[in-house]
Scaffold this motif. Structure first.
Motif, PDB file in Angstrom:
ATOM      1  N   ASN A 286       0.841  -1.195   0.000  1.00  0.00           N
ATOM      2  CA  ASN A 286       0.000   0.000   0.000  1.00  0.00           C
ATOM      3  C   ASN A 286       0.879   1.250   0.000  1.00  0.00           C
ATOM      4  OD1 ASN A 286      -1.760   2.063   0.521  1.00  0.00           O
ATOM      5  ND2 ASN A 286      -2.723   1.112   2.317  1.00  0.00           N
ATOM      6  N   THR A 294      -8.208   7.990  -0.281  1.00  0.00           N
ATOM      7  CA  THR A 294      -6.810   7.573  -0.389  1.00  0.00           C
ATOM      8  C   THR A 294      -6.377   7.605  -1.852  1.00  0.00           C
ATOM      9  OG1 THR A 294      -7.308   6.116   1.441  1.00  0.00           O
ATOM     10  CG2 THR A 294      -5.227   5.743   0.310  1.00  0.00           C
ATOM     11  N   TYR A 296      -3.685   6.255  -4.506  1.00  0.00           N
ATOM     12  CA  TYR A 296      -2.718   5.153  -4.587  1.00  0.00           C
ATOM     13  C   TYR A 296      -1.679   5.330  -5.691  1.00  0.00           C
ATOM     14  CZ  TYR A 296      -5.676   2.471  -1.437  1.00  0.00           C
ATOM     15  OH  TYR A 296      -6.384   2.043  -0.348  1.00  0.00           O
TER      16      TYR A 296
HETATM   17  C1  LIG Z   1      -3.740   2.080   2.541  1.00  0.00           C
HETATM   18  O1  LIG Z   1      -3.352   3.020   3.523  1.00  0.00           O
HETATM   19  C2  LIG Z   1      -4.263   4.084   3.697  1.00  0.00           C
HETATM   20  C3  LIG Z   1      -3.656   5.117   4.610  1.00  0.00           C
HETATM   21  O2  LIG Z   1      -2.894   4.594   5.622  1.00  0.00           O
HETATM   22  C4  LIG Z   1      -5.577   3.528   4.213  1.00  0.00           C
HETATM   23  O3  LIG Z   1      -6.517   4.563   4.396  1.00  0.00           O
HETATM   24  C5  LIG Z   1      -6.111   2.532   3.192  1.00  0.00           C
HETATM   25  O4  LIG Z   1      -7.291   1.927   3.659  1.00  0.00           O
HETATM   26  C6  LIG Z   1      -5.070   1.453   2.912  1.00  0.00           C
HETATM   27  N1  LIG Z   1      -5.526   0.631   1.810  1.00  0.00           N
HETATM   28  C7  LIG Z   1      -5.625  -0.680   1.891  1.00  0.00           C
HETATM   29  C8  LIG Z   1      -6.053  -1.394   0.667  1.00  0.00           C
HETATM   30  O5  LIG Z   1      -5.362  -1.286   2.910  1.00  0.00           O
END
Ligand SMILES: *[C@@H]1O[C@H](CO)[C@@H](O)[C@H](O)[C@H]1NC(C)=O
Ligand SMILES: *[C@@H]1O[C@H](CO)[C@@H](O)[C@H](O)[C@H]1NC(C)=O
Ligand SMILES: *[C@@H]1O[C@H](CO)[C@@H](O)[C@H](O)[C@H]1NC(C)=O
Length: 618
Positions: A286, A294, A296
């Motif tokens: 992530n 969020t 990505y």
């Molecule tokens: C990735 O990290 C973000 C921020 O820390 C979070 O909000 C998000 O849910 C995470 N995504 C996954 C797929 O775990």
């Protein structure tokens, strides 16, 4: 060029609102403190092949990969492996191989018959790994029929028989591959066929039985692009990107992954997973900017490490956005212990064919936990993976994907860049600075620039990354290659030689080295020297801004009690003439904005200007 232009208007509509949401919190691109090019660099710091090699003169080097062993830098290329003695070659001296081996394809005619251009029918040496302390394994595409050989490390003489390169080396040099030896076995990941449809994670050549990943099973691997492999503890880890199975919203979405297998895996039983991994598990990485929604960076491009970050072992990855999205890059670090913890998480599955992917409830998971190494932990009572119960083997075959995504160190990218060329490569020095405890990242881009970056200071929170230097490292004059014209500026390899204080940069057509710092460029004033924030530089009372690792640097450290006398042409105000003890630029780290840091222009915008966006809707 976007792969699917007809998706673009829809994609922009979907993306733009979310960008506006995140915009407030979205980090702006930092501005480099120093911008430079290679002017003044010795022409001898370049290498693009043997002087009398007519093919090299025409095509360039066709760089494939670096391998540093002790004080030797090996460079795998088209038809050759070159060996450079790092000890003998000081700064300013020519980059001339002390040895090289030539290994040409014997199958050129056959290759042409298979419908490939004769131009492509060379031996691209894609695997170069130490087998033991005396031997190297090298594998080449050999005109689309891959072969491996072993060579003496010091002699570069071939030893023993040729071996098949299948599942160890790709057929096509444009396909990705990684390889590493662990406990005498080769762990390789690549495409195992001519069409590149059979992606495989494979073990061979060792005392244990050969094992592979399930064939043509998109749950295990789906058009993967492998970037790194690493032995750690009981496991071998593979880092790659692939087309995700669990997110099909917009067609082909790439996700970044870390997968691992147990080194003591012996495969399954004749009833399930015979001669296949019983321990293959994978997680999403992530790399994202937190915010209202969020954002990505899901496409892993390169990975380096492990290197220490904030006192913990971490891997540093360069990520970009989806190819049909707004272009941007980020660097995320992942602590190894966070990755290990992720592998303890829940399994993930799709309950119905059109349904979403959800975590599997624990009561449906058989025991011992699928994927556990036989002989340890919960599977301690099973001496071999072949003895694992059928339900465990059947479960792991259908559930290689785990639910958690590994969070980035400090829960956000170390750096995001959304208004410049995409990042392609990373190398990290975890032992920079006078106390050998500062982390410096070197980032390569697809336009030939190298960025030297200090990650944010994790302890004080809220700090920003600092781009110490941006260097245009490409020279069309020194690095041309007929074939490589389109991609010629793209940096495809970075290798640190910290002892020699330099960074090797690879383009398709050539390699070049740069000094890790050019402290003299930070000006003749103590103030501007310290404002450079460069952990490799320090102020010396009589020599000015010097490399603190060099001979003058030792003095700079020792100059603590001497009165430093400003010299040279200081135009940057009264502070510049303040005298003080022999300081290093490092001292200012974390002490707030340095004097003389240029403030970003007020029109700095985190996202491409509308004109750039427009280009995608055409
Ligand atoms: C990735 O990290 C973000 C921020 O820390 C979070 O909000 C998000 O849910 C995470 N995504 C996954 C797929 O775990
Ligand atoms: C590295 O080189 C030094 C000096 O040549 C040698 O003594 C040492 O054994 C080498 N180490 C390895 C791991 O090859
Ligand atoms: C590096 O080491 C020095 C001296 O031991 C210490 O003062 C400093 O806080 C350390 N820096 C980091 C980033 O750990």
């Amino acid at each position: 060029m976007p792969r699917a232009p007809h998706f673009m208007p829809l994609l922009l509509l979907l993306l733009l609102p979310s960008l506006h949401h995140t915009q407030a919190a979205f980090p702006k691109d930092p501005h480099p403190l120093l911008v430079s090019d290679l002017q003044g660099t010795s022409p001898l710091s370049w290498f693009r092949g043997l002087e009398d090699d007519a093919v090299a003169a025409e095509l360039g080097l066709d760089f494939q990969r670096f391998l540093t062993l002790n004080r030797t830098l090996l460079v795998a290329a088209r038809d050759h492996v070159f060996s450079f003695d790092l000890q003998a070659q000081g700064e300013g001296e020519g980059l001339v191989p002390t040895k090289y081996l030539t290994w040409r394809s014997q199958a050129v005619e056959n290759c042409a018959v298979r419908g490939k251009l004769t131009d492509e029918c060379y031996n691209y040496i894609r695997v170069l790994v130490p087998w033991d302390s005396q031997t190297l394994l090298a594998c080449g595409t050999n005109s689309f029929s891959p072969v491996c050989r072993s060579y003496g490390i010091t002699s570069l003489q071939q030893e023993g028989e040729e071996l098949s390169g299948q599942a160890r080396c790709p057929f096509d040099a444009t396909q990705s591959n990684v390889a590493v030896f662990a406990e005498g076995s080769l762990y390789s990941a690549t495409a195992a066929d001519f069409q590149a449809s059979d992606a495989v994670v494979y073990r061979s050549l060792g005392p244990q039985p050969p094992l592979r990943s399930a064939k043509y099973d998109s749950k295990w691997l789906r058009e993967p692009h492998f970037v790194h492999a690493l032995e750690h503890g009981d496991h071998v880890y593979f880092f790659f990107r692939e087309v995700s199975v669990e997110d099909a919203r917009l067609g082909r979405v790439q996700f970044s992954r870390v997968a691992r297998v147990c080194k003591r895996d012996m495969g399954g039983s004749p009833r399930a997973l015979d001669r296949h991994w019983t321990s293959f598990l994978k997680l999403r990485l992530n790399c994202s900017v937190p915010g209202d929604s969020t954002f990505y960076f899901d496409v892993l491009q390169a990975l380096a490490g492990p290197v220490h970050l904030h006192g913990r072992s971490a891997l540093f990855g360069v990520f970009t956005t989806q190819t049909n999205s707004i272009p941007g890059s980020a660097v995320c670090a992942f602590y190894l212990d966070d990755i290990e913890r992720g592998f303890e998480g829940k399994f993930k599955e799709q309950r119905s064919l059109d349904g979403a992917w959800t975590p599997v409830s624990e009561d449906r998971v058989p025991s011992p936990r699928p994927g556990t190494c036989a002989g340890v932990g919960g599977a301690a009572s099973f001496s071999s993976s072949r003895d694992l119960p059928d339900d465990v083997l059947t479960f792991i075959k259908a559930h290689p994907l785990l639910d958690p995504a590994v969070p980035p160190a400090t829960h956000q990218p170390l750096l995001t860049l959304t208004s410049r060329a995409l990042l392609t490569q990373v190398a990290v020095d975890g032992m920079a600075g006078p106390h050998s405890n500062t982390t410096v990242m070197f980032l390569g881009s697809n336009d030939g620039t190298v960025l030297k970056v200090l990650p944010p200071d994790g302890r004080s929170g809220g700090a920003e990354p600092i781009i110490l230097e941006e260097i245009d490292a490409y020279s069309p004059f020194r690095c041309s290659g007929k074939r490589a014209a389109q991609m010629a500026r793209r940096i495809i390899g970075l290798e640190l030689d910290t002892e020699g204080h330099r960074l090797f940069v690879a383009f398709s057509g050539c390699i070049v080295y740069l000094p890790l710092s050019r402290c003299g460029r930070h000006g003749a004033c103590r103030r501007s020297c310290l404002a450079s924030r460069d952990p490799y530089c320090g102020w010396h009372s009589s020599r000015g801004c010097v490399d603190i690792r060099g001979p003058g640097g030792a003095d700079a450290d020792r100059a603590g009690n001497q009165e430093a006398v400003e010299h040279g042409d200081c135009q940057d105000g009264a502070t510049g003439s303040q005298s003080g003890p022999g300081d290093s630029a490092y001292v200012l780290l974390g002490a707030g904005p340095p004097l003389g840091t240029p403030s970003p222009p007020s029109d700095a915008h985190p996202w491409p200007q509308p004109s750039t966006l427009g280009a995608y809707t055409q």
